[in-house]
Design an enzyme around this catalytic site. Structure first.
Site, short mmCIF file in Angstrom:
data_model
loop_
_atom_site.label_atom_id
_atom_site.label_comp_id
_atom_site.label_asym_id
_atom_site.label_seq_id
_atom_site.Cartn_x
_atom_site.Cartn_y
_atom_site.Cartn_z
N SER A 1 41.98 24.43 70.98
CA SER A 1 40.56 23.91 69.36
C SER A 1 40.37 25.45 69.28
CB SER A 1 40.00 23.22 71.13
OG SER A 1 38.92 22.29 70.24
N ASP B 1 43.34 17.94 68.89
CA ASP B 1 43.00 18.48 69.29
C ASP B 1 44.18 18.73 70.95
OD1 ASP B 1 41.78 20.51 71.35
OD2 ASP B 1 39.70 19.74 70.09
#
Length: 319
Positions: A45, A159
């Site tokens: 991320s 993610d």
């Protein structure tokens, strides 16, 4: 604690955490000052954003831009378009990252780098080791429900924090002998009122005026995003509107981001216990909200201070 030898290869695992990820810049500064060269980098991320820029040799420029970000620029980057699979398409964020990279493909970076994402269909961890850097980073930051997923080689990627929030295992697989990990989830869950309040920074003196300004900035960003949502016709969901006599529930951004926080805290604890790094840096960033990218200076300094503290406890062999 394991001794770090400057003749060893050192890997850096940068965890997810949205706005708290600016702390990675401070950690990197502390490592550089300590004379620790990084041979491998893996990021999840926001960790993939900072990690890719660091691998490209442009971390100082990123810091200069980050500390100048204000809520208007942040709201611009998070342009709500509400496609079917997410609230934000991520193109502007990708463009922001592209401005800080000198290379196009991962394999061209001076330091070996990997971005961690998740296959939405299978739940498998997907480690992107080659190809377009922005596509890799864009997949790694695609928070479910907020950013639209990324199509990659027939997969739908989101993610990486859903499966590997702090990618220690990835750095080890890359060949690192000594792994330094940065976990940004420390202290996030369990604080009463955490959805609505911004607690003062631990160890730093804040005036009442400072706290008010931070809260106003946070609310301004959320207000800008929620106002965009309000312009979209949700006639099919009109039943969700609240009566004036009922206290409103948290915004959609608060619900999603707080849910992500809870998930990443739990997964991080499990992964770090089963696959511990040689040095774990856990700056307390619980006072910084998920979307408060305008508090980069604070996050960077907290990351720097905690990394310095942990490094003083680390025995080292001579070069």
């Amino acid at each position: 604690m394991k001794t770090v030898n400057f003749n060893q290869s050192v890997g850096l695992a940068l965890g997810g955490g949205s706005a708290r990820g600016w702390a990675h810049i401070g950690v990197i500064r502390a490592l550089t000052e300590a004379g620790i060269d990084i041979d491998y980098i893996a990021g999840t991320s926001i960790g993939s954003v900072v990690g890719s820029v660091f691998a490209a040799g442009n971390i100082k420029d990123l810091e200069e831009v980050a500390v100048r970000l204000d809520w208007k620029q942040i709201a611009y980057l998070f342009d709500v378009v509400l496609p079917k699979s997410g609230l934000i398409d991520g193109k502007k964020v990708a463009g922001f990252v592209r401005n800080h990279l000198r290379k196009t493909n991962i394999e061209e970076l001076p330091i070996p780098f990997c971005a961690v994402s998740t296959d939405l269909n299978t739940g498998d961890e997907v480690v992107i080791r080659e190809g377009d850097i922005i596509e890799a980073v864009r997949a790694s930051i695609s928070i479910p429900g907020i950013f639209t997923p990324v199509r990659n080689n027939g997969r739908i990627l989101v993610d990486g924090g859903m499966v590997n929030p702090v990618p220690v295992s990835v750095v080890k697989e890359m060949g690192a002998d000594f792994v330094i990990a940065v976990d940004l989830s420390h202290g996030l869950v369990g604080k009463k009122g955490s959805l609505q309040n911004t607690p003062p920074e631990v160890g730093v003196s804040h005036s009442q005026k400072d706290d008010q300004q931070h809260t106003e900035k946070k609310n301004t960003i959320l207000e800008a995003l929620n106002n965009r949502l309000a312009t979209i016709d949700f006639s099919a969901l009109s039943w969700t509107k609240h009566s004036k006599n009922v206290e409103p529930l948290p915004s959609i951004f608060d619900v999603i981001t707080s849910s992500i926080n809870i998930m990443e805290v739990q997964i991080s604890a499990t992964r770090l216990k089963s696959d511990p790094p040689d040095l774990l840096i856990q700056p307390d960033l619980s006072h910084i909200n998920f979307l408060e990218f305008n508090r980069a200076s604070e996050a960077i300094e907290v990351g720097y201070a905690e990394a310095k503290r942990r490094l003083t406890m680390l025995p080292m062999k001579g070069e």
